[in-house]
Motif scaffolding. Structure first.
Motif, PDB file in Angstrom:
ATOM      1  N   SER A   1       0.837  -1.202   0.000  1.00  0.00           N
ATOM      2  CA  SER A   1       0.000   0.000   0.000  1.00  0.00           C
ATOM      3  C   SER A   1       0.868   1.246   0.000  1.00  0.00           C
ATOM      4  O   SER A   1       1.891   1.303   0.675  1.00  0.00           O
ATOM      5  CB  SER A   1      -0.909   0.037   1.228  1.00  0.00           C
ATOM      6  OG  SER A   1      -1.752  -1.081   1.269  1.00  0.00           O
ATOM      7  N   THR A   2       0.415   2.263  -0.749  1.00  0.00           N
ATOM      8  CA  THR A   2       1.101   3.548  -0.808  1.00  0.00           C
ATOM      9  C   THR A   2       0.056   4.643  -0.944  1.00  0.00           C
ATOM     10  O   THR A   2      -0.922   4.490  -1.668  1.00  0.00           O
ATOM     11  CB  THR A   2       2.062   3.607  -2.020  1.00  0.00           C
ATOM     12  OG1 THR A   2       3.043   2.580  -1.869  1.00  0.00           O
ATOM     13  CG2 THR A   2       2.756   4.949  -2.119  1.00  0.00           C
ATOM     14  N   ALA A   3       0.293   5.741  -0.222  1.00  0.00           N
ATOM     15  CA  ALA A   3      -0.575   6.913  -0.347  1.00  0.00           C
ATOM     16  C   ALA A   3       0.114   7.928  -1.254  1.00  0.00           C
ATOM     17  O   ALA A   3       1.311   8.176  -1.117  1.00  0.00           O
ATOM     18  CB  ALA A   3      -0.846   7.521   1.018  1.00  0.00           C
TER      19      ALA A   3
ATOM     20  N   THR B   1      -4.978   6.599  -1.328  1.00  0.00           N
ATOM     21  CA  THR B   1      -4.265   5.421  -0.849  1.00  0.00           C
ATOM     22  C   THR B   1      -4.588   4.242  -1.747  1.00  0.00           C
ATOM     23  O   THR B   1      -5.755   3.880  -1.915  1.00  0.00           O
ATOM     24  CB  THR B   1      -4.645   5.102   0.609  1.00  0.00           C
ATOM     25  OG1 THR B   1      -4.363   6.249   1.415  1.00  0.00           O
ATOM     26  CG2 THR B   1      -3.853   3.909   1.125  1.00  0.00           C
TER      27      THR B   1
END
Length: 122
Positions: A78-80, A102
């Motif tokens: 996961s990356t925002a 996100t």
């Protein structure tokens, strides 16, 4: 697929382009996870089904810019993406807000899990 800054910026640009051509509902219904939410500056919290059913009917944006983008890892998959957006719609005042999108990998494909807008008032 990856969750690099370049990849996430590509997805955000495609999303804004869809909003500029009244295709936001169909675009985001494909991009969002089944349990995804959008939190808008007016306090509305919209789920994927509501986005899919209503966003194509929203007035289109005329133009947009994405400024100061940053990718913030929030987990293994996961990356925002955090950025400032400026958008114009007709004679309205420019819309300026901070955005946080996100993304998480689902079967190797980036999917939008949570999106939040924060208006800039100062």
């Amino acid at each position: 697929m990856d969750l690099s800054l370049d990849r996430l910026l590509e997805l955000e640009h495609r999303g804004w382009q869809a909003l500029c051509s009244s295709r936001g509902g169909s675009f985001y219904s494909d991009l969002m996870t089944a349990d995804a939410l959008m939190i808008l500056v007016n306090g509305a919290v919209l789920d994927r089904d509501t986005i899919a059913a209503t966003l194509d009917e929203a007035p289109p944006w005329d133009s947009f810019t994405i400024e100061e983008p940053r990718a913030v890892p929030v987990g293994e998959d996961s990356t925002a993406l955090v950025y400032r957006a400026r958008a114009l719609r007709g004679p309205d005042q420019p819309f300026t807000a901070l955005m946080a999108s996100t993304y998480r990998l689902v079967d190797g494909v980036p999917r939008l899990a949570l999106y939040q807008q924060t208006t800039i008032t100062h």
